[in-house]
Design a protein around this motif. Structure first.
Motif, PDB file in Angstrom:
ATOM      1  N   VAL A   1       0.841  -1.195   0.000  1.00 32.08           N
ATOM      2  CA  VAL A   1       0.000   0.000   0.000  1.00 32.08           C
ATOM      3  C   VAL A   1       0.877   1.246   0.000  1.00 32.08           C
ATOM      4  CG1 VAL A   1      -1.759   1.270   1.278  1.00 32.08           C
ATOM      5  CG2 VAL A   1      -1.818  -1.229   1.223  1.00 32.08           C
ATOM      6  N   THR A   2       0.631   2.160  -0.931  1.00 37.16           N
ATOM      7  CA  THR A   2       1.418   3.397  -1.031  1.00 37.16           C
ATOM      8  C   THR A   2       1.016   4.370   0.074  1.00 37.16           C
ATOM      9  OG1 THR A   2      -0.177   4.511  -2.460  1.00 37.16           O
ATOM     10  CG2 THR A   2       1.474   3.107  -3.532  1.00 37.16           C
ATOM     11  N   PRO A   3       1.877   5.353   0.370  1.00 35.97           N
ATOM     12  CA  PRO A   3       1.518   6.349   1.394  1.00 35.97           C
ATOM     13  C   PRO A   3       0.211   7.080   1.079  1.00 35.97           C
ATOM     14  CG  PRO A   3       3.853   6.464   0.893  1.00 35.97           C
ATOM     15  CD  PRO A   3       3.262   5.518  -0.095  1.00 35.97           C
ATOM     16  N   GLU A   4      -0.019   7.380  -0.210  1.00 35.67           N
ATOM     17  CA  GLU A   4      -1.253   8.071  -0.586  1.00 35.67           C
ATOM     18  C   GLU A   4      -2.473   7.181  -0.322  1.00 35.67           C
ATOM     19  OE1 GLU A   4       1.383   7.711  -2.521  1.00 35.67           O
ATOM     20  OE2 GLU A   4       2.190   9.760  -2.507  1.00 35.67           O
ATOM     21  N   MET A   5      -2.359   5.917  -0.731  1.00 33.00           N
ATOM     22  CA  MET A   5      -3.446   4.972  -0.490  1.00 33.00           C
ATOM     23  C   MET A   5      -3.675   4.786   1.003  1.00 33.00           C
ATOM     24  SD  MET A   5      -2.227   2.202  -3.370  1.00 33.00           S
ATOM     25  CE  MET A   5      -3.282   0.891  -2.780  1.00 33.00           C
ATOM     26  N   LEU A   6      -2.576   4.735   1.730  1.00 33.03           N
ATOM     27  CA  LEU A   6      -2.656   4.538   3.170  1.00 33.03           C
ATOM     28  C   LEU A   6      -3.354   5.711   3.844  1.00 33.03           C
ATOM     29  CD1 LEU A   6      -1.915   2.765   5.558  1.00 33.03           C
ATOM     30  CD2 LEU A   6       0.295   3.890   5.646  1.00 33.03           C
ATOM     31  N   LYS A   7      -3.026   6.926   3.401  1.00 33.39           N
ATOM     32  CA  LYS A   7      -3.658   8.102   3.999  1.00 33.39           C
ATOM     33  C   LYS A   7      -5.159   8.107   3.745  1.00 33.39           C
ATOM     34  CE  LYS A   7      -3.462  13.118   4.342  1.00 33.39           C
ATOM     35  NZ  LYS A   7      -4.940  13.207   4.377  1.00 33.39           N
ATOM     36  N   GLU A   8      -5.561   7.778   2.508  1.00 37.70           N
ATOM     37  CA  GLU A   8      -6.987   7.728   2.190  1.00 37.70           C
ATOM     38  C   GLU A   8      -7.687   6.689   3.051  1.00 37.70           C
ATOM     39  OE1 GLU A   8      -7.371   6.999  -1.943  1.00 37.70           O
ATOM     40  OE2 GLU A   8      -6.586   8.949  -2.559  1.00 37.70           O
ATOM     41  N   GLN A   9      -7.052   5.515   3.167  1.00 35.04           N
ATOM     42  CA  GLN A   9      -7.627   4.448   3.985  1.00 35.04           C
ATOM     43  C   GLN A   9      -7.686   4.863   5.454  1.00 35.04           C
ATOM     44  OE1 GLN A   9      -8.959   1.774   2.842  1.00 35.04           O
ATOM     45  NE2 GLN A   9      -8.526  -0.062   4.043  1.00 35.04           N
ATOM     46  N   GLN A  10      -6.596   5.502   5.914  1.00 34.30           N
ATOM     47  CA  GLN A  10      -6.536   5.900   7.308  1.00 34.30           C
ATOM     48  C   GLN A  10      -7.570   6.975   7.617  1.00 34.30           C
ATOM     49  OE1 GLN A  10      -4.598   4.347   9.633  1.00 34.30           O
ATOM     50  NE2 GLN A  10      -5.917   5.497  11.014  1.00 34.30           N
ATOM     51  N   ASP A  11      -7.786   7.891   6.668  1.00 33.91           N
ATOM     52  CA  ASP A  11      -8.800   8.926   6.862  1.00 33.91           C
ATOM     53  C   ASP A  11     -10.184   8.299   7.042  1.00 33.91           C
ATOM     54  OD1 ASP A  11      -6.930  10.912   6.694  1.00 33.91           O
ATOM     55  OD2 ASP A  11      -7.352  11.424   4.601  1.00 33.91           O
ATOM     56  N   ARG A  12     -10.472   7.288   6.224  1.00 37.37           N
ATOM     57  CA  ARG A  12     -11.772   6.622   6.340  1.00 37.37           C
ATOM     58  C   ARG A  12     -11.887   5.872   7.671  1.00 37.37           C
ATOM     59  NH1 ARG A  12     -10.489   5.490   0.705  1.00 37.37           N
ATOM     60  NH2 ARG A  12     -11.951   6.590  -0.677  1.00 37.37           N
TER      61      ARG A  12
ATOM     62  N   LEU B   1     -15.755  12.168   2.845  1.00 40.86           N
ATOM     63  CA  LEU B   1     -15.156  10.827   2.955  1.00 40.86           C
ATOM     64  C   LEU B   1     -16.142   9.711   2.657  1.00 40.86           C
ATOM     65  CD1 LEU B   1     -13.053  11.265   6.228  1.00 40.86           C
ATOM     66  CD2 LEU B   1     -12.201  11.200   3.871  1.00 40.86           C
ATOM     67  N   VAL B   2     -17.420  10.058   2.603  1.00 35.23           N
ATOM     68  CA  VAL B   2     -18.457   9.031   2.408  1.00 35.23           C
ATOM     69  C   VAL B   2     -18.598   8.735   0.928  1.00 35.23           C
ATOM     70  CG1 VAL B   2     -20.875   8.435   2.745  1.00 35.23           C
ATOM     71  CG2 VAL B   2     -19.665   9.778   4.482  1.00 35.23           C
ATOM     72  N   ASP B   3     -18.135   7.549   0.540  1.00 29.03           N
ATOM     73  CA  ASP B   3     -18.234   7.104  -0.843  1.00 29.03           C
ATOM     74  C   ASP B   3     -18.399   5.584  -0.854  1.00 29.03           C
ATOM     75  OD1 ASP B   3     -15.745   6.177  -0.104  1.00 29.03           O
ATOM     76  OD2 ASP B   3     -14.623   7.465  -1.477  1.00 29.03           O
ATOM     77  N   GLU B   4     -18.359   5.025  -2.042  1.00 25.15           N
ATOM     78  CA  GLU B   4     -18.556   3.580  -2.174  1.00 25.15           C
ATOM     79  C   GLU B   4     -17.473   2.807  -1.418  1.00 25.15           C
ATOM     80  OE1 GLU B   4     -19.201   0.211  -5.690  1.00 25.15           O
ATOM     81  OE2 GLU B   4     -18.671   2.271  -6.206  1.00 25.15           O
ATOM     82  N   GLN B   5     -16.241   3.306  -1.457  1.00 23.94           N
ATOM     83  CA  GLN B   5     -15.139   2.632  -0.779  1.00 23.94           C
ATOM     84  C   GLN B   5     -15.367   2.578   0.726  1.00 23.94           C
ATOM     85  OE1 GLN B   5     -12.744   0.983  -2.166  1.00 23.94           O
ATOM     86  NE2 GLN B   5     -11.691   0.444  -0.280  1.00 23.94           N
ATOM     87  N   LEU B   6     -15.822   3.668   1.292  1.00 19.11           N
ATOM     88  CA  LEU B   6     -16.083   3.699   2.740  1.00 19.11           C
ATOM     89  C   LEU B   6     -17.166   2.692   3.119  1.00 19.11           C
ATOM     90  CD1 LEU B   6     -15.627   5.309   5.505  1.00 19.11           C
ATOM     91  CD2 LEU B   6     -17.799   6.392   4.920  1.00 19.11           C
ATOM     92  N   LEU B   7     -18.236   2.637   2.332  1.00 18.91           N
ATOM     93  CA  LEU B   7     -19.329   1.713   2.648  1.00 18.91           C
ATOM     94  C   LEU B   7     -18.893   0.264   2.480  1.00 18.91           C
ATOM     95  CD1 LEU B   7     -22.359   3.613   1.091  1.00 18.91           C
ATOM     96  CD2 LEU B   7     -21.653   3.508   3.475  1.00 18.91           C
ATOM     97  N   LEU B   8     -18.012  -0.008   1.502  1.00 19.50           N
ATOM     98  CA  LEU B   8     -17.486  -1.358   1.340  1.00 19.50           C
ATOM     99  C   LEU B   8     -16.630  -1.742   2.539  1.00 19.50           C
ATOM    100  CD1 LEU B   8     -16.483  -1.403  -2.447  1.00 19.50           C
ATOM    101  CD2 LEU B   8     -18.309  -2.721  -1.363  1.00 19.50           C
ATOM    102  N   ILE B   9     -15.799  -0.810   2.998  1.00 17.56           N
ATOM    103  CA  ILE B   9     -14.980  -1.065   4.186  1.00 17.56           C
ATOM    104  C   ILE B   9     -15.880  -1.354   5.382  1.00 17.56           C
ATOM    105  CG2 ILE B   9     -13.426   0.011   5.875  1.00 17.56           C
ATOM    106  CD1 ILE B   9     -12.185   1.569   3.532  1.00 17.56           C
ATOM    107  N   LEU B  10     -16.900  -0.545   5.554  1.00 19.87           N
ATOM    108  CA  LEU B  10     -17.807  -0.698   6.689  1.00 19.87           C
ATOM    109  C   LEU B  10     -18.539  -2.027   6.629  1.00 19.87           C
ATOM    110  CD1 LEU B  10     -18.918   0.576   9.204  1.00 19.87           C
ATOM    111  CD2 LEU B  10     -20.521   1.897   7.815  1.00 19.87           C
ATOM    112  N   GLN B  11     -18.962  -2.439   5.439  1.00 17.81           N
ATOM    113  CA  GLN B  11     -19.660  -3.714   5.303  1.00 17.81           C
ATOM    114  C   GLN B  11     -18.739  -4.875   5.638  1.00 17.81           C
ATOM    115  OE1 GLN B  11     -22.900  -4.070   4.819  1.00 17.81           O
ATOM    116  NE2 GLN B  11     -22.655  -6.267   5.068  1.00 17.81           N
ATOM    117  N   ARG B  12     -17.475  -4.803   5.195  1.00 18.77           N
ATOM    118  CA  ARG B  12     -16.518  -5.860   5.521  1.00 18.77           C
ATOM    119  C   ARG B  12     -16.248  -5.906   7.028  1.00 18.77           C
ATOM    120  NH1 ARG B  12     -13.738  -4.202   0.681  1.00 18.77           N
ATOM    121  NH2 ARG B  12     -12.260  -2.992   1.932  1.00 18.77           N
TER     122      ARG B  12
END
Length: 459
Positions: free
Chosen positions: A136-147, A172-183
């Motif tokens: 995971v890149t720092p940019e990806m990590l920051k986005e993930q960490q923010d969520r 921050l609320v998008d499809e990725q956040l809801l997928l993370i939450l569902q998992r």
């Protein structure tokens, strides 16, 4: 799954806020070798969540943690600084946890990394170190960490305060956040962390209700449900091509309803259906005729895409089944393949069982039944493949009723729901009209059987 006695146990701790003793389920070891969900749960922060009956505190209980991933030879430890425990005592508390992890490994896997666990000074660094191993890149990590930080912040405030927090972080609320939450919800439920799963479900509902993106998702779900309800009602009355065409014309202005109907009733959109649509079009005029022409073109495109997708899914399911059957221990191979097993796989499995019986291939039939049995042990209630196969093989209505009477305890609401789902899946497949009609016959008898039983109970 991680055994509760080893990693998650009820224990008495001090409330992080008022310091009063409270009972909580605490997990200290996250071992990817024992539980595939361990990493996701740890990264989510949705673990060791407590609610104090004295002061009302809701949040994470600080506790020493050990994370282990043998595939990456990764052994990490974290000791919350807020516990204010001297370093030498920290080592005394972490040491037994590491020993528990190592003792569960076979001798050949007790490698040198066990002697040099990496100490993480913060929860954020713990998450970063785990994700670094996944590329995971720092940019990806920051986005993930923010969520994840957003979700952790929500979990730590009162229900009343959440709408304002959501409003502040709505970007921050998008499809990725809801997928993370569902998992996270699925992971928490699978790990037996009922309180965490409950909190996460509450977060999900409030996010959906209090954001523009969430409102769109809710609207889509309502439109899909409306289409499914309409199709179910029409099916109970005896779904004809004329009735299906009326449903589709009524749903034409809603892309979601149209897609839902076409995907669920694909088998009904055959040559006769399109001929009926063409007749309607020829008898129409002006704007209505143009709308029907546009609808016909859209339906042809949609059915072509559905057919391609189904073929690809069936091919993948067949390949997975072949791989399982080639293994010496079929039950173990099936359990390992569970993440890839869905309704399409079950339909392929059912078709293979039917073909093996027809060919009197007892050796193949035995292997296929082992797969079905392994799935049955861990599947959702109602997914009784063998019973469905017996009902399909029944020659007439009387034979179906006899099978139902013989297996009365298995005919639950969950079974009826699974059967309806299987019927819908089959309807979406081209060239399966005979099977659709048989499943419809079985489904009608199951409904009558359950209604009769419910009436008898009421008396």
């Amino acid at each position: 799954m991680i055994k509760e006695s080893e990693t998650m146990a009820k224990t008495t701790i001090s409330c992080p806020q008022c310091k009063q003793p409270i009972v909580a389920e605490i997990t200290r070891i996250f071992d990817a070798a024992e539980d595939p969900q361990a990493k996701q749960i740890l990264l989510s922060g949705a673990y060791n969540l407590v609610q104090c009956p004295h002061c009302g505190y809701r949040g994470q209980a600080p506790t020493p943690l050990v994370y282990h991933d043998p595939d990456k030879e990764l052994l990490l430890t974290f000791f919350p600084p807020e516990l204010n425990v001297p370093v030498n005592q920290q080592q005394q508390m972490i040491g037994p946890l590491i020993n528990q992890v190592m003792e569960k490994q076979p001798p050949e896997k007790r490698k040198a990394y066990f002697l040099n666990p990496e100490t993480m000074l913060t929860r954020q660094r713990l998450a970063e170190r785990i994700l670094e191993e996944d590329g995971v890149t720092p940019e990806m990590l920051k986005e993930q960490q923010d969520r994840l930080s957003f979700l952790q912040r929500l979990a730590g405030v009162t229900v009343e305060a959440r709408p304002e927090v959501i409003r502040q972080e709505e970007e921050l609320v998008d499809e990725q956040l809801l997928l993370i939450l569902q998992r996270l919800i699925q992971s928490a439920a699978a790990a037996g962390e009922e309180e965490s799963a409950k909190v996460l479900v509450e977060l999900q509902q409030q996010i959906l209700e209090n954001t523009e993106f969430g409102q769109k998702i809710l609207h889509q779900a309502q439109e899909q449900q409306a289409a499914m309800d309409a199709l179910e009602q029409a099916s109970k009355a005896g779904l004809t091509r004329e009735a299906l065409l009326d449903l589709i014309i009524d749903a034409a202005e809603s892309e979601i309803r149209l897609v839902t109907l076409v995907s669920m009733a694909r088998s009904g959109l055959d040559y006769s259906f399109f001929q009926l649509l063409t007749d309607r079009m020829q008898h129409a005029s002006g704007e209505q005729q143009a709308q029907l022409m546009a609808l016909r073109d859209k339906l042809l495109e949609m059915t072509h895409e559905i057919d391609q997708a189904i073929k690809e899914q069936e091919d993948l399911a067949g390949q997975l089944l072949d791989k399982i059957l080639a293994e010496e221990n079929i039950e173990e191979a099936t359990l390992q393949a569970l993440p890839g097993i869905n309704e399409v796989f079950l339909e392929v499995l059912r078709a293979r069982i039917q073909a093996a019986r027809k060919a009197d291939d007892q050796e193949q039939l035995k292997k296929l039944q082992q797969v079905a049995g392994a799935i049955q042990k861990v599947s959702a209630p109602g997914a009784n493949i063998e019973l469905i196969e017996a009902l399909i093989q029944a020659k007439d209505v009387d034979a179906i009723r006899a099978v139902l009477e013989e297996n009365a305890e298995e005919i639950t609401d969950e079974f009826s729901q699974f059967l309806y789902s299987l019927l819908s899946q089959t309807q979406a497949q081209e060239g399966r009209q005979d099977m659709v009609e048989k499943l419809q016959q079985v489904y009608r008898q199951v409904l009558r059987f359950t209604m009769k039983r419910n009436l008898e109970k009421a008396d």
